[in-house]
Write an enzyme that holds these catalytic residues in place. Sequence first.
Site, PDB file in Angstrom:
ATOM      1  N   THR A  99      29.858  38.640  39.663  1.00  0.00           N
ATOM      2  CA  THR A  99      30.082  39.381  40.868  1.00  0.00           C
ATOM      3  C   THR A  99      29.538  40.617  41.382  1.00  0.00           C
ATOM      4  N   GLU A 146      38.836  40.571  46.337  1.00  0.00           N
ATOM      5  CA  GLU A 146      38.141  41.606  46.886  1.00  0.00           C
ATOM      6  C   GLU A 146      37.705  42.623  46.127  1.00  0.00           C
ATOM      7  N   THR A 154      30.749  35.577  45.557  1.00  0.00           N
ATOM      8  CA  THR A 154      31.182  35.521  44.291  1.00  0.00           C
ATOM      9  C   THR A 154      29.970  34.466  43.596  1.00  0.00           C
ATOM     10  N   TYR A 169      33.699  32.178  52.911  1.00  0.00           N
ATOM     11  CA  TYR A 169      32.927  33.324  52.582  1.00  0.00           C
ATOM     12  C   TYR A 169      32.379  33.011  50.939  1.00  0.00           C
ATOM     13  N   HIS A 185      67.764  51.172  38.328  1.00  0.00           N
ATOM     14  CA  HIS A 185      66.669  51.707  38.225  1.00  0.00           C
ATOM     15  C   HIS A 185      65.254  50.830  37.870  1.00  0.00           C
ATOM     16  N   ARG A 186      65.444  49.735  37.748  1.00  0.00           N
ATOM     17  CA  ARG A 186      64.561  48.453  37.617  1.00  0.00           C
ATOM     18  C   ARG A 186      64.111  48.111  39.100  1.00  0.00           C
TER      19      ARG A 186
HETATM   20  C1  LIG Z   1      46.723  35.089  57.524  1.00  0.00           C
HETATM   21  C2  LIG Z   1      46.376  36.342  56.767  1.00  0.00           C
HETATM   22  C3  LIG Z   1      46.681  36.015  55.375  1.00  0.00           C
HETATM   23  C4  LIG Z   1      46.094  37.233  54.304  1.00  0.00           C
HETATM   24  C5  LIG Z   1      46.037  36.820  53.107  1.00  0.00           C
HETATM   25  C6  LIG Z   1      45.147  37.590  52.364  1.00  0.00           C
HETATM   26  C7  LIG Z   1      45.656  37.607  50.844  1.00  0.00           C
HETATM   27  C8  LIG Z   1      44.532  37.401  50.082  1.00  0.00           C
HETATM   28  C9  LIG Z   1      44.709  35.964  49.450  1.00  0.00           C
HETATM   29  C10 LIG Z   1      43.593  35.416  49.037  1.00  0.00           C
HETATM   30  C11 LIG Z   1      42.418  35.379  49.761  1.00  0.00           C
HETATM   31  C12 LIG Z   1      41.505  36.029  48.712  1.00  0.00           C
HETATM   32  C13 LIG Z   1      40.146  35.928  49.439  1.00  0.00           C
HETATM   33  C14 LIG Z   1      38.971  36.500  48.587  1.00  0.00           C
HETATM   34  C15 LIG Z   1      37.727  36.816  48.733  1.00  0.00           C
HETATM   35  C16 LIG Z   1      37.038  37.555  48.100  1.00  0.00           C
HETATM   36  O1  LIG Z   1      37.160  37.738  46.718  1.00  0.00           O
HETATM   37  S1  LIG Z   1      35.552  37.700  48.642  1.00  0.00           S
HETATM   38  C17 LIG Z   1      34.631  38.532  47.319  1.00  0.00           C
HETATM   39  C18 LIG Z   1      34.751  40.027  47.267  1.00  0.00           C
HETATM   40  N1  LIG Z   1      34.085  40.591  46.540  1.00  0.00           N
HETATM   41  C19 LIG Z   1      34.253  41.704  45.907  1.00  0.00           C
HETATM   42  O2  LIG Z   1      35.018  42.476  46.508  1.00  0.00           O
HETATM   43  C20 LIG Z   1      33.203  42.072  44.953  1.00  0.00           C
HETATM   44  C21 LIG Z   1      33.428  43.874  44.626  1.00  0.00           C
HETATM   45  N2  LIG Z   1      32.215  44.628  44.381  1.00  0.00           N
HETATM   46  C22 LIG Z   1      31.648  45.196  45.547  1.00  0.00           C
HETATM   47  O3  LIG Z   1      32.256  45.486  46.450  1.00  0.00           O
HETATM   48  C23 LIG Z   1      30.575  46.144  45.102  1.00  0.00           C
HETATM   49  O4  LIG Z   1      29.833  45.569  44.075  1.00  0.00           O
HETATM   50  C24 LIG Z   1      30.612  47.561  44.773  1.00  0.00           C
HETATM   51  C25 LIG Z   1      31.467  47.626  43.531  1.00  0.00           C
HETATM   52  C26 LIG Z   1      31.350  48.407  45.902  1.00  0.00           C
HETATM   53  C27 LIG Z   1      29.591  48.245  44.114  1.00  0.00           C
HETATM   54  O5  LIG Z   1      28.551  48.205  45.185  1.00  0.00           O
HETATM   55  P1  LIG Z   1      27.000  48.052  45.040  1.00  0.00           P
HETATM   56  O6  LIG Z   1      26.881  47.116  44.207  1.00  0.00           O
HETATM   57  O7  LIG Z   1      26.234  48.059  46.369  1.00  0.00           O
HETATM   58  O8  LIG Z   1      26.860  49.612  44.177  1.00  0.00           O
HETATM   59  P2  LIG Z   1      26.370  50.920  44.656  1.00  0.00           P
HETATM   60  O9  LIG Z   1      24.967  50.919  44.591  1.00  0.00           O
HETATM   61  O10 LIG Z   1      26.940  51.669  43.328  1.00  0.00           O
HETATM   62  O11 LIG Z   1      26.730  51.397  46.330  1.00  0.00           O
HETATM   63  C28 LIG Z   1      28.009  52.071  46.165  1.00  0.00           C
HETATM   64  C29 LIG Z   1      27.983  52.844  47.538  1.00  0.00           C
HETATM   65  O12 LIG Z   1      27.936  51.627  48.470  1.00  0.00           O
HETATM   66  C30 LIG Z   1      29.300  52.228  49.301  1.00  0.00           C
HETATM   67  N3  LIG Z   1      29.945  51.058  49.447  1.00  0.00           N
HETATM   68  C31 LIG Z   1      30.409  50.017  48.596  1.00  0.00           C
HETATM   69  N4  LIG Z   1      31.074  49.325  49.316  1.00  0.00           N
HETATM   70  C32 LIG Z   1      31.384  49.466  50.615  1.00  0.00           C
HETATM   71  C33 LIG Z   1      31.691  48.829  51.732  1.00  0.00           C
HETATM   72  N5  LIG Z   1      32.520  47.848  51.772  1.00  0.00           N
HETATM   73  N6  LIG Z   1      31.704  49.606  52.851  1.00  0.00           N
HETATM   74  C34 LIG Z   1      31.046  50.898  53.008  1.00  0.00           C
HETATM   75  N7  LIG Z   1      30.312  51.224  51.727  1.00  0.00           N
HETATM   76  C35 LIG Z   1      30.584  50.581  50.579  1.00  0.00           C
HETATM   77  C36 LIG Z   1      29.809  52.972  48.281  1.00  0.00           C
HETATM   78  O13 LIG Z   1      30.644  54.069  49.117  1.00  0.00           O
HETATM   79  C37 LIG Z   1      28.689  53.785  47.635  1.00  0.00           C
HETATM   80  O14 LIG Z   1      28.161  54.470  48.469  1.00  0.00           O
HETATM   81  P3  LIG Z   1      27.481  55.878  47.953  1.00  0.00           P
HETATM   82  O15 LIG Z   1      26.099  55.380  47.433  1.00  0.00           O
HETATM   83  O16 LIG Z   1      27.050  56.857  49.296  1.00  0.00           O
HETATM   84  O17 LIG Z   1      28.275  56.698  47.092  1.00  0.00           O
HETATM   85  C1  FAD Z   2      42.218  33.335  43.879  1.00  0.00           C
HETATM   86  C2  FAD Z   2      40.691  33.788  44.247  1.00  0.00           C
HETATM   87  C3  FAD Z   2      40.218  33.997  45.235  1.00  0.00           C
HETATM   88  C4  FAD Z   2      38.814  34.155  45.570  1.00  0.00           C
HETATM   89  N1  FAD Z   2      38.363  33.856  46.818  1.00  0.00           N
HETATM   90  C5  FAD Z   2      36.722  34.312  46.845  1.00  0.00           C
HETATM   91  C6  FAD Z   2      36.321  33.953  48.071  1.00  0.00           C
HETATM   92  O1  FAD Z   2      36.747  33.636  49.091  1.00  0.00           O
HETATM   93  N2  FAD Z   2      34.862  34.237  48.108  1.00  0.00           N
HETATM   94  C7  FAD Z   2      34.285  34.784  47.277  1.00  0.00           C
HETATM   95  O2  FAD Z   2      33.026  35.166  47.326  1.00  0.00           O
HETATM   96  N3  FAD Z   2      34.941  35.165  46.124  1.00  0.00           N
HETATM   97  C8  FAD Z   2      36.279  35.013  45.925  1.00  0.00           C
HETATM   98  N4  FAD Z   2      36.864  35.232  44.584  1.00  0.00           N
HETATM   99  C9  FAD Z   2      36.174  35.853  43.601  1.00  0.00           C
HETATM  100  C10 FAD Z   2      36.620  37.597  43.495  1.00  0.00           C
HETATM  101  O3  FAD Z   2      36.236  38.389  44.460  1.00  0.00           O
HETATM  102  C11 FAD Z   2      35.956  37.847  41.979  1.00  0.00           C
HETATM  103  O4  FAD Z   2      36.788  37.195  41.230  1.00  0.00           O
HETATM  104  C12 FAD Z   2      36.397  39.346  42.103  1.00  0.00           C
HETATM  105  O5  FAD Z   2      35.522  39.968  42.962  1.00  0.00           O
HETATM  106  C13 FAD Z   2      36.069  39.924  40.537  1.00  0.00           C
HETATM  107  O6  FAD Z   2      34.713  39.138  40.103  1.00  0.00           O
HETATM  108  P1  FAD Z   2      34.822  38.670  38.870  1.00  0.00           P
HETATM  109  O7  FAD Z   2      35.676  37.482  38.780  1.00  0.00           O
HETATM  110  O8  FAD Z   2      33.154  38.210  38.660  1.00  0.00           O
HETATM  111  O9  FAD Z   2      35.052  39.589  37.374  1.00  0.00           O
HETATM  112  P2  FAD Z   2      33.957  40.512  36.845  1.00  0.00           P
HETATM  113  O10 FAD Z   2      33.275  41.328  37.626  1.00  0.00           O
HETATM  114  O11 FAD Z   2      33.339  39.478  35.644  1.00  0.00           O
HETATM  115  O12 FAD Z   2      35.206  41.336  36.073  1.00  0.00           O
HETATM  116  C14 FAD Z   2      35.600  40.948  34.659  1.00  0.00           C
HETATM  117  C15 FAD Z   2      36.154  42.236  34.079  1.00  0.00           C
HETATM  118  O13 FAD Z   2      35.040  43.142  33.978  1.00  0.00           O
HETATM  119  C16 FAD Z   2      35.336  44.570  34.407  1.00  0.00           C
HETATM  120  N5  FAD Z   2      34.013  45.053  34.924  1.00  0.00           N
HETATM  121  C17 FAD Z   2      33.312  44.379  35.682  1.00  0.00           C
HETATM  122  N6  FAD Z   2      32.283  45.319  36.312  1.00  0.00           N
HETATM  123  C18 FAD Z   2      32.720  46.368  35.972  1.00  0.00           C
HETATM  124  C19 FAD Z   2      31.924  47.854  36.028  1.00  0.00           C
HETATM  125  N7  FAD Z   2      31.168  47.948  36.673  1.00  0.00           N
HETATM  126  N8  FAD Z   2      32.525  48.806  35.704  1.00  0.00           N
HETATM  127  C20 FAD Z   2      33.909  48.516  34.750  1.00  0.00           C
HETATM  128  N9  FAD Z   2      34.373  47.275  34.411  1.00  0.00           N
HETATM  129  C21 FAD Z   2      33.697  46.296  35.111  1.00  0.00           C
HETATM  130  C22 FAD Z   2      36.507  44.439  35.351  1.00  0.00           C
HETATM  131  O14 FAD Z   2      37.299  45.347  35.617  1.00  0.00           O
HETATM  132  C23 FAD Z   2      36.946  43.003  34.840  1.00  0.00           C
HETATM  133  O15 FAD Z   2      38.244  43.620  34.070  1.00  0.00           O
HETATM  134  C24 FAD Z   2      38.123  34.860  44.426  1.00  0.00           C
HETATM  135  C25 FAD Z   2      38.870  34.925  43.350  1.00  0.00           C
HETATM  136  C26 FAD Z   2      40.179  34.586  43.392  1.00  0.00           C
HETATM  137  C27 FAD Z   2      40.807  34.819  41.840  1.00  0.00           C
END
Ligand SMILES: CCCCCCCC/C=C\CCC/C=C/C(=O)SCCNC(=O)CCNC(=O)[C@H](O)C(C)(C)COP(=O)(O)OP(=O)(O)OC[C@H]1O[C@@H](n2cnc3c(N)ncnc32)[C@H](O)[C@@H]1OP(=O)(O)O
Ligand code: FAD
Length: 661
Positions: free
Chosen positions: A153, A415, A149, A146, A323-324
């Site tokens: 991001t 996430e 990022t 997936y 407590h810890r």
């Molecule tokens: C076998 C099982 C094992 C399990 C193991 C699990 C363990 C995990 C360990 C390792 C695996 C790691 C895998 C990791 C993968 C990743 O990290 S993938 C990348 C993930 N990236 C992010 O999460 C990025 C975060 N950012 C965001 O989600 C968005 O930028 C945002 C912060 C939500 C902002 O969104 P946007 O840019 O569109 O901004 P706005 O215009 O402000 O929109 C906000 C409106 O959108 C609605 N919204 C946002 N997100 C969602 C959603 N997901 N669903 C529905 N609606 C959503 C939000 O409510 C606002 O709505 P509004 O306008 O009506 O207020």
């Molecule tokens: C182990 C690992 C696995 C991952 N796997 C995947 C994957 O499979 N696929 C994928 O697509 N991504 C993956 N990622 C990426 C991950 O989703 C991002 O690292 C995460 O969403 C944070 O984004 P960033 O690293 O760009 O941090 P940034 O967005 O640069 O954030 C850095 C700092 O800025 C602050 N900040 C940023 N924006 C704001 C805001 N709007 N308001 C206030 N503070 C803000 C944050 O709080 C944070 O302290 C993975 C990351 C890790 C560490």
Amino acid sequence: MNHQIKKDDNPDLIEERSKATFDTDAFGAFIWGGYNNLKRRREIARYYEDHKELHDTVPIAFMTREEKLENAYRKASIFENHIKKACDVNNPEEVRYFNWLVYHIDGHPTSVHSIMGFPTIINQSDKEQQERWLQSGENREYLATYAQTELGTNIKKLETTATYDQKTEEFILNSPTVTSLKWWPGNMGHSHNVAIVMAQLWINNKCYGPHPFFVQIRDPKTHKPLPGITVGDIGPKFGLNTTDNGFLKLDHVFPNGTYVPPVHDKIAYSSMMLVRAIITPLMGENLCIGATIAIRYSAIRRQGEIKPGDGEVQILDYQTQQHRLFPQLARGIAFLLAGRNTYNFCNNVLKDIKNGDVSLLADLHAILCGLKAISSYQAELGLEQCRMACGGHGYSAASGFPLLNSNQFNGVTVEGDNLVLLLQVARYLMKRAKEIRYEIRYGQQPSKPNEIYDYLFDDAPKKCLIDQAYVPNYKNVLESFEYLSKKLTLQAYDKLEQLKQRGRTSEVAWNECSVELCKAARAHIRTFLARTFINEVNQVNGLPLLTVLKDLLQLYLFYEVKECMAGLMEDGYMLGQQLHYVKKNIYEALSKIRPNAVSIVDSFDFTDRELNSVLGRRDGHVYENLLKWAQASPLNKHDVLPFHHKYLGRMMEEARQKSRL
Ligand SMILES: CCCCCCCC/C=C\CCC/C=C/C(=O)SCCNC(=O)CCNC(=O)[C@H](O)C(C)(C)COP(=O)(O)OP(=O)(O)OC[C@H]1O[C@@H](n2cnc3c(N)ncnc32)[C@H](O)[C@@H]1OP(=O)(O)O
Ligand SMILES: Cc1cc2nc3c(=O)[nH]c(=O)nc-3n(C[C@H](O)[C@H](O)[C@H](O)COP(=O)(O)OP(=O)(O)OC[C@H]3O[C@@H](n4cnc5c(N)ncnc54)[C@H](O)[C@@H]3O)c2cc1C
């Protein structure tokens, strides 16, 4: 009754276990969602134990990164044959548990396909695409990462482009800048051959925002990167070193396809919701694992005296140790319960979405963001407490903490960074606050009632009712959390409005209130966690189990009150005397939990494989096994290291010669 008593175990653990006031299997069934689930966990764990080919050849702490990957690749190649025999493959919890046993915590080469890549294909493709990619994905004929990022991001500002070429009817995927490189996607470095790439969709010079694209990145046969693709591993990390997180540069790559608009503009984000839903119970499990290791070790470790002359005590007898550790136990359970609830909620909403109903999407999004943020943060702090509680041995890889805690670190970031996610909760709360202020002024009803935030609309005057009753009243504590959450929500809202009235733009006002917005979000999630814990305990029958659960609930609730006491006291809602009752309740709960502590952690039924810790061994035979563990270290293969004489030996020899001159 503690079902884990075995006569050859460490005598301190036998003694602890014999004191249990409740049935550990009944507790285990409560934690894992019923007796049948507990039984199935045991059967699956047995299957894993009986199949040595699924085990690690040496502890992974002794492996190089390449060895870790090869070990995990080896297991992945035989995994499919085993999972069908070990599990009901239609039961996600059984599948998750078997995965966990086989691969443990450091990641593995098929994880992102299972938790993100393939679910995206299931949930976000149309019928034609599903016919082409569903069965083959299920069979693992391809493995999809997936790739969202980039070197930055903020999803809306992703730089990768997907431009529709009208003539060829193809999308052209491109990484136009260095910051548009995909960075982090799990298993993208070397293991997976397909990427679900999130890219800005451009059609006729108009941008339609981020959309997922199915992109073949490696040749299915040779596994070499395809033309236009630059891909590789991003290097060693804090944890998850058995996962090849990758980078990806796309140079005008042409996957084919058609554009079908989704039913909601945030559907493209739904894969993140699913993983956020998995993360919360996982954080609970990690914290319970840490607490199990530290509590068992604290029961066999004797240091210092409480009553002089009475001999060294088990360190678990120190109030500071309790407590810890015990609050970590209580929090771990709270996350498991809330996580299970919201996981079910998430699956139901995702089903609704498939049928075109997105009415609960915003509610779900907010609660998942908040729970992920709170559970991962508190689990990280809690695991560090567990590690420190084990003294020097906690710092050794033999304790399991270096692997557990370093993998836990990713929870606050993956996430979505926790603060960014808390601000999403706050965005949702501000909408409710607007309704409250609007309702009060114009006598209108809020848009739709919902048990998660109904309390915000309760206008009755509030008085803190925490008292010194012998049996604590949980409702009074819950009301205090609700009071604080509503107060912080309205305060943040009012401040936002004032700033806007003074001429700030919405965005600038938001930034100037963001610390307070995060506080409101935390308070709302605290309220949700407490309510879920209370509801779950209220459903329990059977006094012995109910009593021990109420002890844990008492600790959980009053510990959380203590954590937010400044907010409760600053306006005089909670009085100094009431804080005294809060502390009294905490200390009482610690001493009620103490005699049952080992039996509580035994009830989780974690196997030694799951704990991966010499200190937390079920049989308590720590010291002899610490020596065995150290002797197995690769450094001890040789009495004299092969490079000793080349460097240190020569240095000492030269020094000796000099001093002889
Ligand atoms: C076998 C099982 C094992 C399990 C193991 C699990 C363990 C995990 C360990 C390792 C695996 C790691 C895998 C990791 C993968 C990743 O990290 S993938 C990348 C993930 N990236 C992010 O999460 C990025 C975060 N950012 C965001 O989600 C968005 O930028 C945002 C912060 C939500 C902002 O969104 P946007 O840019 O569109 O901004 P706005 O215009 O402000 O929109 C906000 C409106 O959108 C609605 N919204 C946002 N997100 C969602 C959603 N997901 N669903 C529905 N609606 C959503 C939000 O409510 C606002 O709505 P509004 O306008 O009506 O207020
Ligand atoms: C182990 C690992 C696995 C991952 N796997 C995947 C994957 O499979 N696929 C994928 O697509 N991504 C993956 N990622 C990426 C991950 O989703 C991002 O690292 C995460 O969403 C944070 O984004 P960033 O690293 O760009 O941090 P940034 O967005 O640069 O954030 C850095 C700092 O800025 C602050 N900040 C940023 N924006 C704001 C805001 N709007 N308001 C206030 N503070 C803000 C944050 O709080 C944070 O302290 C993975 C990351 C890790 C560490």
